[in-house]
Design a protein around this motif. Structure first.
Motif, mmCIF file in Angstrom:
data_model
loop_
_atom_site.group_PDB
_atom_site.id
_atom_site.type_symbol
_atom_site.label_atom_id
_atom_site.label_comp_id
_atom_site.label_asym_id
_atom_site.label_seq_id
_atom_site.Cartn_x
_atom_site.Cartn_y
_atom_site.Cartn_z
ATOM 1 N N THR A 93 0.841 -1.198 0.000
ATOM 2 C CA THR A 93 0.000 0.000 0.000
ATOM 3 C C THR A 93 0.875 1.246 0.000
ATOM 4 O O THR A 93 2.021 1.206 0.467
ATOM 5 C CB THR A 93 -0.936 0.010 1.230
ATOM 6 O OG1 THR A 93 -1.771 1.170 1.179
ATOM 7 C CG2 THR A 93 -0.144 0.030 2.528
ATOM 8 N N ASN A 94 0.340 2.339 -0.536
ATOM 9 C CA ASN A 94 1.039 3.629 -0.442
ATOM 10 C C ASN A 94 0.063 4.799 -0.340
ATOM 11 O O ASN A 94 0.495 5.959 -0.291
ATOM 12 C CB ASN A 94 1.976 3.839 -1.636
ATOM 13 C CG ASN A 94 1.231 4.097 -2.942
ATOM 14 O OD1 ASN A 94 0.023 3.853 -3.052
ATOM 15 N ND2 ASN A 94 1.943 4.600 -3.946
ATOM 16 N N SER A 95 -1.217 4.525 -0.329
ATOM 17 C CA SER A 95 -2.212 5.589 -0.375
ATOM 18 C C SER A 95 -2.234 6.403 0.917
ATOM 19 O O SER A 95 -2.320 5.834 2.011
ATOM 20 C CB SER A 95 -3.601 4.994 -0.609
ATOM 21 O OG SER A 95 -4.603 5.989 -0.466
ATOM 22 N N HIS A 97 -4.662 7.931 1.961
ATOM 23 C CA HIS A 97 -5.982 7.630 2.520
ATOM 24 C C HIS A 97 -5.939 6.367 3.379
ATOM 25 O O HIS A 97 -6.802 6.168 4.234
ATOM 26 C CB HIS A 97 -6.979 7.461 1.369
ATOM 27 C CG HIS A 97 -8.367 7.105 1.794
ATOM 28 N ND1 HIS A 97 -9.175 7.966 2.511
ATOM 29 C CD2 HIS A 97 -9.102 5.971 1.616
ATOM 30 C CE1 HIS A 97 -10.337 7.394 2.745
ATOM 31 N NE2 HIS A 97 -10.324 6.184 2.217
ATOM 32 N N LEU A 103 3.068 9.130 -2.156
ATOM 33 C CA LEU A 103 2.992 7.947 -3.010
ATOM 34 C C LEU A 103 4.326 7.236 -3.241
ATOM 35 O O LEU A 103 4.339 5.995 -3.314
ATOM 36 C CB LEU A 103 2.344 8.311 -4.351
ATOM 37 C CG LEU A 103 0.900 8.830 -4.275
ATOM 38 C CD1 LEU A 103 0.327 9.006 -5.682
ATOM 39 C CD2 LEU A 103 0.014 7.893 -3.459
ATOM 40 N N ILE A 148 -3.738 14.176 -6.493
ATOM 41 C CA ILE A 148 -2.917 12.997 -6.246
ATOM 42 C C ILE A 148 -2.679 12.178 -7.499
ATOM 43 O O ILE A 148 -1.683 11.446 -7.602
ATOM 44 C CB ILE A 148 -3.565 12.136 -5.134
ATOM 45 C CG1 ILE A 148 -2.525 11.205 -4.509
ATOM 46 C CG2 ILE A 148 -4.768 11.352 -5.675
ATOM 47 C CD1 ILE A 148 -2.943 10.593 -3.210
ATOM 48 N N GLU A 154 -1.288 5.126 -7.121
ATOM 49 C CA GLU A 154 -1.833 5.068 -5.767
ATOM 50 C C GLU A 154 -2.411 3.673 -5.533
ATOM 51 O O GLU A 154 -3.270 3.219 -6.285
ATOM 52 C CB GLU A 154 -2.921 6.120 -5.552
ATOM 53 C CG GLU A 154 -3.470 6.083 -4.123
ATOM 54 C CD GLU A 154 -4.689 6.981 -3.920
ATOM 55 O OE1 GLU A 154 -5.088 7.169 -2.759
ATOM 56 O OE2 GLU A 154 -5.252 7.460 -4.929
ATOM 57 N N VAL A 156 -4.314 1.524 -2.674
ATOM 58 C CA VAL A 156 -4.967 1.458 -1.366
ATOM 59 C C VAL A 156 -4.686 0.115 -0.719
ATOM 60 O O VAL A 156 -4.278 0.039 0.440
ATOM 61 C CB VAL A 156 -6.481 1.697 -1.491
ATOM 62 C CG1 VAL A 156 -7.171 1.502 -0.148
ATOM 63 C CG2 VAL A 156 -6.748 3.105 -2.017
ATOM 64 N N ARG A 342 -9.870 13.594 -0.246
ATOM 65 C CA ARG A 342 -9.378 12.293 -0.730
ATOM 66 C C ARG A 342 -8.421 12.420 -1.913
ATOM 67 O O ARG A 342 -7.486 11.620 -2.037
ATOM 68 C CB ARG A 342 -10.588 11.435 -1.117
ATOM 69 C CG ARG A 342 -10.291 10.087 -1.705
ATOM 70 C CD ARG A 342 -9.731 9.127 -0.672
ATOM 71 N NE ARG A 342 -9.523 7.812 -1.218
ATOM 72 C CZ ARG A 342 -8.529 7.474 -2.040
ATOM 73 N NH1 ARG A 342 -7.646 8.376 -2.410
ATOM 74 N NH2 ARG A 342 -8.416 6.236 -2.492
ATOM 75 N N THR A 343 -8.605 13.402 -2.779
ATOM 76 C CA THR A 343 -7.802 13.501 -3.994
ATOM 77 C C THR A 343 -6.755 14.605 -3.931
ATOM 78 O O THR A 343 -6.124 14.924 -4.938
ATOM 79 C CB THR A 343 -8.713 13.751 -5.213
ATOM 80 O OG1 THR A 343 -9.451 14.976 -5.014
ATOM 81 C CG2 THR A 343 -9.684 12.601 -5.408
#
Length: 584
Positions: A93-95, A97, A103, A148, A154, A156, A342-343
């Motif tokens: 993962t790297n998000s 969120h 990233l 992003i 990205e 999740v 979120r973005t």
């Protein structure tokens, strides 16, 4: 040895060091098996151990900004997968969120199962900064990003390894196909290096699993997990005592501070200490709204900065772990640049805004003057998409550049170091020049950039690179318009500057003329990306640290009783400091 009698102090120390040694061994494995300059040479990675509930147990002294936020990533994946994890599974993962930082920092998470009951008894995790994961510019740290999607791939959640089988096809889809669908963006420009380094992270996690199994075999699971929680409780108790001591020392239980990003966005903090409980509320109300740029900071990064500050102010030899946060209630206003949508773009928030959060926290606690407050992120490279939208293989290089650390009540700042939560190396000159089409023309201390004071700040650095072929070059930096503050009458540190030394060229309508130099200097500001020609140079002058106390009162002898704030603030390798001090 435990329970009502409390932990045995000898065993407590033994297990604290044993857990840290596991993380250190993971780090050595990752460095030895990786191939990228970023991970193998610059050591831009972290490894840590986590409890079955996802709390940070212990880590080696890697990158503090990684270590505080990785717990958020582990817990997010636990919620997603629940009990749907098996022996041999590895998550990626790297998000932001999902508990990520930005990233390029990819987190690899491995569950550790008990060999008999098959219950999850630990997690091992590693986070590495990868030189390119796609996006609008090589290096995946675009200074001009506004969302992003421009910053690369990205993820999740993705099961990179499923029951021991590495999913190369899924990796290529996430890293190449998906980010390339966004207009103007490319997929990963050098997927082979990224894939190899991800496998190195998987191997590092496996090394940690082996060592944890050995520890359980030596002491039994009950004792190992008991002392895991004792270590966390010890950190919690230490922070509670620190908060009580601060309120007593400052004669108040209300601490406030504010500082500003270069664009004028405020970061505000009000700390209210409950002396009876040894707890505190960290309220960031009043912080500026989300910005149309990349200085937004994920909430996990805010917690990383806070946990780092608490650990740095403790004059005790304990691991940085989740216990440091237990007495704290961190409140972040929704919609602010510390809790963006979120973005929102975040690549600068992780590396720059995080440094400003640290400055604000330490200012509120009156711990030390501001350090350079920047990481001076330089990226350059080639490849991506041509004018017809066709993918072109390429590469990206990334480095952070040292500056000056802030002075404190009984110490001078340190010159030419990575400060606070960075703790990476810079690229060695020989490796940089051998692998990439650049020459390092200058690398040394920036005289006159330190804040004067009873204790002076550290000097910034000067790093000038000449490019041997046309390249896309980007700089993402702060403290170019708002200087690092001094305290108690100490003067502020010097502002940073980024100068493009541009060759005069006939094709640019700027041919050299009699009496004029062959180059001209252009200040490109704190955040810029430029297509530099052959022979062009970029000179980066990094900020100095702020001073402490009125100038002229100190006898010139630096105190040896420095405390952990000073030791933790001045990061970076000794070799790097010596190279800068000697000049290049």
């Amino acid at each position: 040895m435990s329970g009502s009698e409390g932990p045995d102090p000898i065993l407590l120390t033994l297990f604290a060091n044993r857990f840290m040694s596991v993380a250190e061994a993971m780090g050595r494995s990752l460095q030895q098996t990786s191939i990228s300059t970023n991970i193998k040479e610059r050591l831009d990675f972290s490894c840590a151990l986590f409890a079955p509930d996802g709390d940070l147990v212990a880590n080696a002294p890697f990158i503090p900004i990684h270590l505080g936020s990785m717990s958020f990533a582990v817990k997010y994946q636990m919620k997603l997968y629940g009990n749907d994890l098996k022996e041999g599974d590895v998550l990626m993962t790297n998000s932001p969120h999902a508990g990520g930082s930005h990233l390029p920092d990819i987190t690899i998470i491995s569950p550790v199962f008990h060999p008999e009951s098959k219950e999850t008894i630990f997690f091992t995790a590693s986070r590495g900064h990868h030189a390119d994961i796609g996006g609008i510019l090589p290096g995946s740290m675009p200074p001009t990003s506004v969302n992003i999607f421009e910053e690369g791939a990205e993820i999740v959640n993705f099961k990179l390894v499923k029951e021991g089988i590495f999913d190369s096809k899924g990796l290529y889809e996430y890293m190449i196909d998906k980010p390339a669908k966004y207009p103007g963006s490319s997929g990963c420009r050098n997927i082979r290096d990224v894939e190899s380094d991800l496998k190195a992270q998987v191997a590092a996690n496996h090394k940690g699993i082996q060592l944890l199994h050995q520890m359980v075999e030596d002491y039994g699971l009950k004792t190992v997990q008991e002392y895991m929680y004792h270590i966390r409780n010890n950190a919690e108790s230490s922070v509670r005592n620190l908060l009580r001591d601060v309120a007593k020392r400052l004669n108040t239980n209300i601490l406030t501070a504010v500082d500003y990003l270069d664009d004028g966005s405020p970061i505000c903090l009000r700390v209210e200490i409950n002396e009876d409980e040894g707890s505190a509320v960290f309220d960031f109300e009043g912080t500026g709204c989300e910005v149309r740029g990349n200085l937004n900071s994920p909430a996990s990064v805010v917690h990383s900065a806070v946990i780092y500050c608490m650990r740095a102010m403790l004059d005790l030899d304990i691991p940085l772990n989740a216990g440091c946060l237990v007495p704290l209630d961190v409140r972040i206003p929704s919609g602010s640049l510390l809790a963006p949508s979120r973005t929102a773009a975040v690549c600068g928030g992780n590396v720059l805004t995080s440094q400003r959060i640290v400055d604000v926290v330490l200012r509120a606690f009156h711990a030390c003057a501001a350090s350079q407050g920047c990481t001076n992120n330089l990226t350059f490279g080639a490849g991506g998409k041509d004018s017809d939208g066709r993918a072109i293989a390429g590469w990206g290089y990334y480095e952070t550049i040292a500056g000056g650390s802030g002075a404190g009540p009984n110490w001078h700042g340190t010159s030419g170091v990575h400060t606070h939560i960075t703790n990476t190396r810079i690229g060695d000159v020989e490796i940089l020049e051998r692998r990439y089409p650049v020459l390092v023309q200058t690398f040394g201390l920036r005289q006159g950039s330190a804040g004067a004071g009873n204790f002076r700040g550290g000097e910034g650095a000067v790093r000038e690179l000449e490019f041997l072929e046309p390249l896309q070059v980007s700089i993402l930096s702060e403290r170019r318009t708002r200087a690092p503050y001094g305290l108690e009458g100490g003067e502020q540190g010097g502002l940073g500057r980024n100068i493009w030394v541009k060759q005069r060229r006939e094709e640019d309508g700027d041919a050299p003329a009699d009496g004029l130099p062959n180059t001209r200097e252009i200040n490109i500001g704190g955040k810029a990306t430029i297509r530099m020609g052959k022979g062009d140079r970029l000179r980066i002058e990094t900020p100095g640290g702020g001073g402490w106390g009125l100038p002229g009162e100190h006898d010139g002898v630096q105190s040896d009783g420095l405390g952990d704030v000073k030791r933790w603030a001045a990061r970076g390798s000794l070799a790097e400091r010596e190279a800068a001090q000697a000049g290049f």
